[in-house]
Write a protein that holds these residues in place. Structure first.
Motif, PDB file in Angstrom:
ATOM      1  N   TRP A   1      78.159  55.616  63.638  1.00 24.68           N
ATOM      2  CA  TRP A   1      76.703  55.362  63.157  1.00 24.68           C
ATOM      3  C   TRP A   1      76.553  56.035  61.843  1.00 24.68           C
ATOM      4  CZ3 TRP A   1      72.843  53.233  66.460  1.00 24.68           C
ATOM      5  CH2 TRP A   1      73.197  53.130  67.801  1.00 24.68           C
TER       6      TRP A   1
ATOM      7  N   SER B   1      72.519  49.274  59.522  1.00 29.17           N
ATOM      8  CA  SER B   1      71.867  50.093  59.824  1.00 29.17           C
ATOM      9  C   SER B   1      70.629  50.228  58.738  1.00 29.17           C
ATOM     10  CB  SER B   1      72.553  51.717  59.049  1.00 29.17           C
ATOM     11  OG  SER B   1      71.527  52.658  59.167  1.00 29.17           O
TER      12      SER B   1
ATOM     13  N   THR C   1      73.328  45.222  54.235  1.00 32.42           N
ATOM     14  CA  THR C   1      73.093  44.720  55.739  1.00 32.42           C
ATOM     15  C   THR C   1      72.848  43.241  56.047  1.00 32.42           C
ATOM     16  OG1 THR C   1      70.523  45.177  55.542  1.00 32.42           O
ATOM     17  CG2 THR C   1      72.211  46.734  56.303  1.00 32.42           C
TER      18      THR C   1
ATOM     19  N   ASP D   1      71.221  56.931  65.620  1.00 33.65           N
ATOM     20  CA  ASP D   1      71.027  56.589  64.134  1.00 33.65           C
ATOM     21  C   ASP D   1      70.090  57.303  63.362  1.00 33.65           C
ATOM     22  OD1 ASP D   1      71.816  54.977  61.753  1.00 33.65           O
ATOM     23  OD2 ASP D   1      70.436  53.340  62.362  1.00 33.65           O
TER      24      ASP D   1
END
Length: 418
Positions: free
Chosen positions: A116, A194, A202, A143
């Motif tokens: 994470w 994330s 991302t 997270d």
């Protein structure tokens, strides 16, 4: 019936009085027996709970003796305990681990591939590079940002996310391990999701993430913090000579680094054509006008060797005599007619195990075996067929290096432990 049994045995039936005596003796013996086994002090009563050692034990298998203890259940692995070299199906790292990858390598690769993201920090003067704190994939904290990201990095729980164009660093890590050099840092390819990261991280693009070494030694000079020691090209060449500075003198820059370390670095950088460490000025080949060394007017300094310095010469505080190879993206498409032989200048011998691997003719197959562990990279490059062109380039450079060793009558040296 009792009389018939006695006759079959060839005995005369006893008299009724004798039978009475026998019956009385039997009753007396029964009265003197110990208590029932259900209440023996050596076994728990039938109603007592099972001890922890036996809870959940599998029932006796068919054919086991009545009083044989079943084997205790296997000890349960901790979440963070690295498994053996069997089949791994965790995110990003799958397959049978080859022998050149240590358990520590595999543990770090699993953290990088599936941990994470719990924090992020920019690296000054490094553009699209983020340092992220990581938690193991099964961590219940999930997270969420930790209270102390710096402590996470000191505990080895951080990685450096680099640009998509730096994916070659993952191949470089596997090349380092296949050759037995063991000087580069674990790296994997990964796609990030994330919410802590910017969108450019991302958006589905594949990026390399490299383990962040917690005790890398840097110079205090802000303009030269990418080195553990300041070393010029002329000093470096003098140090490579047999009569040059040794570990015992301690009166020269980087004197704690033995000549064998520079041999490993030169071999590695030649195969990858990494110029930034030993030849950041591109003095060993004619660069194109678009090369950074030309745009930044560094190439002009080749006229004066006294101005040339080495960069990214780094060691760990815990191991000051071993180089750490960072920024290993190199040049996968550097033309063969421009190979930089200056990277090999002054090197008189090379590590025996690495040279033996190059001579074996198995470099490509060993790299494929290793790269297969990184599922993200493997699939993104089209598997073995997609990776073949890059591996053939490295293999061709390896053959040229072997020819160079032969033509210059260079030797090999025994390798030190990991």
């Amino acid at each position: 019936m009792a009389q018939r049994l006695w006759r079959r045995m060839g005995l005369k039936p006893p008299a009724p009085a004798a039978l009475g005596v026998l019956l009385a003796l039997a009753l007396l013996a029964l009265a003197r027996l110990p208590p029932s086994l259900d209440h023996s002090p050596h076994l728990p009563p039938a109603s007592s709970p099972l001890s922890p050692q036996w809870e959940g034990a599998a029932p006796l298998s068919r054919g086991r003796a009545c009083c044989e203890r079943p084997p205790p259940p296997p000890a349960r692995l901790r979440r963070d305990q690295p498994p053996g070299r069997g089949r791994r199906q965790q995110r990003g790292v799958v397959g049978h681990a080859p022998l050149w990858l240590s358990d520590d390598d595999l543990q770090k690769m699993r953290l990088l591939a599936g941990g994470w993201v719990v924090s992020k920090a920019r690296i000054p003067a490094h553009g699209q590079v983020l340092r992220v704190g990581l938690r193991a994939a099964g961590d219940t904290k999930g997270d969420t940002s930790p209270a102390d990201p710096e402590r996470d990095c000191q505990d080895g729980q951080c990685g450096l996310i680099k640009r998509p164009s730096d994916l070659y660093e993952v191949l470089a890590f596997h090349l380092d391990r296949v050759l037995g050099l063991n000087r580069s840092l674990p790296a994997v390819a990964r796609r990030f999701t994330s919410h802590l990261l910017p969108y450019s991280y991302t958006n589905g693009s594949l990026r390399p993430i490299i383990w962040w070494v917690p005790d890398l030694q840097h110079l205090e000079d802000a303009n030269n913090d990418q080195n553990s020691c300041a070393l010029g090209w002329l000093q470096y060449q003098e140090m490579l000579k047999p009569h040059g500075p040794t570990l015992a003198t301690g009166n020269a820059p980087c004197s704690s680094i033995p000549r064998s370390e520079w041999s490993r670095l030169a071999l590695f950088d030649f195969l990858l054509q990494v110029h930034d460490r030993l030849d950041r000025y591109c003095c060993g080949f004619q660069p194109d006008p678009s090369e950074p060394c030309v745009e930044e007017r560094l190439h002009e300094k080749c006229r004066n060797p006294a101005e040339l310095v080495l960069v990214h010469i780094l060691v760990r505080r815990s191991a000051p005599s071993r180089l750490v190879f960072i920024d290993n993206a190199g040049r996968p498409h550097h033309p063969e007619e421009k190979l930089n032989f200056r990277l090999l200048q002054g090197i008189g011998s090379f590590p025996a195990a690495a040279v033996a691997t190059l001579r074996s003719g198995r470099l490509q197959s060993l790299l494929l075996e290793s790269l297969r562990l990184d599922r993200e990279l493997w699939e993104s490059q089209g598997g073995a067929e997609g990776l073949r062109p890059l591996l053939r380039t490295i293999d061709r450079r390896a053959r040229i290096l072997l020819q160079y060793i032969q033509e210059h009558n260079l030797t090999v040296f025994a390798d030190s432990p990991r």
